[in-house]
Enzyme design. Structure first.
Site, PDB file in Angstrom:
ATOM      1  NE  ARG A  53      -2.522   1.470   3.289  1.00  0.00           N
ATOM      2  CZ  ARG A  53      -2.521   0.857   4.470  1.00  0.00           C
ATOM      3  NH1 ARG A  53      -3.139  -0.294   4.630  1.00  0.00           N
ATOM      4  NH2 ARG A  53      -1.910   1.394   5.504  1.00  0.00           N
ATOM      5  CE1 TYR A 105     -13.007  16.028 -15.102  1.00  0.00           C
ATOM      6  CE2 TYR A 105     -12.778  15.852 -12.732  1.00  0.00           C
ATOM      7  CZ  TYR A 105     -13.159  15.311 -13.937  1.00  0.00           C
ATOM      8  OH  TYR A 105     -13.707  14.062 -13.984  1.00  0.00           O
ATOM      9  CG  ASP A 178      -5.811  19.622 -13.509  1.00  0.00           C
ATOM     10  OD1 ASP A 178      -5.140  19.068 -14.395  1.00  0.00           O
ATOM     11  OD2 ASP A 178      -6.975  19.270 -13.212  1.00  0.00           O
ATOM     12  CE  LYS A 203      -9.609  12.398 -18.093  1.00  0.00           C
ATOM     13  NZ  LYS A 203      -9.859  13.658 -17.403  1.00  0.00           N
TER      14      LYS A 203
HETATM   15  C1  LIG Z   1     -10.201  13.906 -16.043  1.00  0.00           C
HETATM   16  C2  LIG Z   1      -9.679  15.080 -15.337  1.00  0.00           C
HETATM   17  C3  LIG Z   1      -9.537  15.068 -13.941  1.00  0.00           C
HETATM   18  C4  LIG Z   1      -9.954  13.885 -13.108  1.00  0.00           C
HETATM   19  O1  LIG Z   1      -9.184  12.737 -13.412  1.00  0.00           O
HETATM   20  P1  LIG Z   1      -9.730  11.250 -13.129  1.00  0.00           P
HETATM   21  O2  LIG Z   1      -8.591  10.370 -13.492  1.00  0.00           O
HETATM   22  O3  LIG Z   1     -10.956  11.066 -13.974  1.00  0.00           O
HETATM   23  O4  LIG Z   1     -10.068  11.172 -11.681  1.00  0.00           O
HETATM   24  C5  LIG Z   1      -8.994  16.202 -13.349  1.00  0.00           C
HETATM   25  N1  LIG Z   1      -8.623  17.280 -14.064  1.00  0.00           N
HETATM   26  C6  LIG Z   1      -8.745  17.315 -15.408  1.00  0.00           C
HETATM   27  C7  LIG Z   1      -8.320  18.523 -16.156  1.00  0.00           C
HETATM   28  C8  LIG Z   1      -9.281  16.219 -16.090  1.00  0.00           C
HETATM   29  O5  LIG Z   1      -9.418  16.262 -17.419  1.00  0.00           O
END
Ligand SMILES: *Cc1c(COP(=O)(O)O)cnc(C)c1O
Length: 385
Positions: A53, A105, A178, A203
């Protein structure tokens, strides 16, 4: 002088930083699946591994690639983008104040508004492309974190990372970015003064729509980072070894994929800007985009694979156009090799700043002419053409 070659990020990522299996010489390292590790007879754990973990070797190898890509001192991989982001927020203390963007997001905005507030954080949502508004939202002695997203979902508005870092520094706060949409190919927030960078590795980093993962990278391993590490360990949200392996495989081709998709996005943005059934194209690469000048400064080599179009016939025509496409995939998410189209307001629900006539496009690596022709036909048919 060091004789260490100054290899590029693309070179290092292609070979996963040279990781291999020491026993067999295999150039693809094995996936370490063990949940527990042998203890030495004198009761020590000299390998540094105790239990699955807190840590895992396959995860560590992928983390080394992320840290390299982001010019970071360290990186952590978590079970999703959301767990990466919330691990940062939960490293703050109840009573702390956060500044976050109005356009961000949607899942994270919702979490901040509900669970984040419930947990004792106070959050100010500002137009983060407006530095004056951001500065005015600082609560001296209370603001501990500025959270930015650039380009931000789904209008791809741009915030100035270096300027935000300075605002945060003066306030004694941290800046976290982000950077999912920019990707480390085009932007490295830590080199612009950010403290932490976050990715939905689901992504573009993975890029094949087959892994849910999150990544964090830090400018320095300080006590805040230690709290984030503790959160990952105690909340149990480390990335699984199979996912880490796939992510590492995806990152080997990150540079190629992202540059190809970004070139296609730019091409499509220019062509749809002159389309009779499109009222506006939102893409930071276009000079008409309000964030273009800053994007050109802080994104090197491309403006990313994401764009949005506003459909002239309004919400119904937008939904109808998406219904008529054949090549694009009608699905949420972004950053994969296959191009995706989405009527974004339907996903975000009430309270979303997303215009109802907006279609969000994630460019993949298909032929740009094929992608244009498919959406052009769908738009014309939806408008009775
Ligand atoms: C998809 C996304 C998230 C969240 O990611 P997950 O892997 O779906 O939890 C956060 N920020 C952005 C810009 C995203 O495109």
């Amino acid at each position: 002088m060091s004789d260490k070659p100054n290899w590029s990020r693309r070179t290092l990522a292609a070979q996963a930083m040279g990781s291999h299996d020491a026993t067999t010489g295999a150039i693809v390292p094995p996936i370490h699946v063990a949940t527990t590790y042998l203890r030495d007879p004198d009761n020590e754990y000299r390998s540094g591994f105790i239990y699955g973990r807190p840590d895992n070797q396959t995860v560590r190898e992928a983390e080394a690639v992320v840290a390299m890509l982001e010019d970071a001192e360290a990186a952590l991989l978590l079970s999703s983008g959301m767990s990466a982001a919330t691990s940062v927020f939960l490293a703050l203390a109840p009573g702390d104040h956060i500044i976050a963007p109005e356009v961000m997001y949607w899942g994270l905005r919702k979490w901040l508004q509900t669970d984040g507030v419930h947990w004792g954080l106070s959050v100010s949502f500002v137009d983060m492309s407006d530095l004056k508004a951001t500065r005015a939202a600082i609560r001296p002695g209370k603001t501990r974190l500025i959270w930015a997203e650039t380009p931000s979902n789904p209008t791809w508005s741009i915030s100035d990372i270096a300027a935000l870092a300075e605002i945060a520094r003066q306030a004694g706060a941290r800046l976290a970015v982000d950077s999912t949409v920019a990707t480390p190919v085009f932007s490295r927030p830590l080199t612009l003064g950010a403290d932490i960078v976050m990715h939905a590795a689901t992504k573009a980093l993975n890029g094949h729509s087959d892994v849910i993962a999150g990544a964090l990278a830090t400018a320095r391993k300080d006590e805040f980072w230690a709290r984030i590490e503790t959160n990952r360990r105690m909340l149990g949200c480390i990335l699984g070894p199979f996912e880490a392996y796939l992510l590492m495989r995806g990152m080997r081709t990150l540079d190629l994929r992202v540059r190809a998709a970004s070139a296609t996005a730019f091409d499509l943005a220019q062509r749809f800007a002159n389309h009779p059934d499109v009222s506006e194209v939102l893409y930071p690469g276009l000079e008409s985009h309000p964030g273009h000048a800053i994007a050109a400064r802080q994104m090197k080599g491309g403006f990313g694979h994401m764009l949005s179009i506003r459909v002239r016939g309004g919400e119904a025509a937008a939904i109808d156009s998406a219904a008529r496409i054949r090549l694009w995939k009608r699905a949420t998410s972004l950053g994969g090799v296959e191009s995706l189209i989405e009527h974004r307001a339907s996903i975000e629900g009430p309270g979303s700043p997303c215009p109802p006539d907006l279609l969000r496009l994630s460019a993949g690596i298909e032929d740009a002419d094929d992608l244009y022709a498919d959406l052009d036909r769908a738009l014309r048919q939806a408008h009775g053409g």
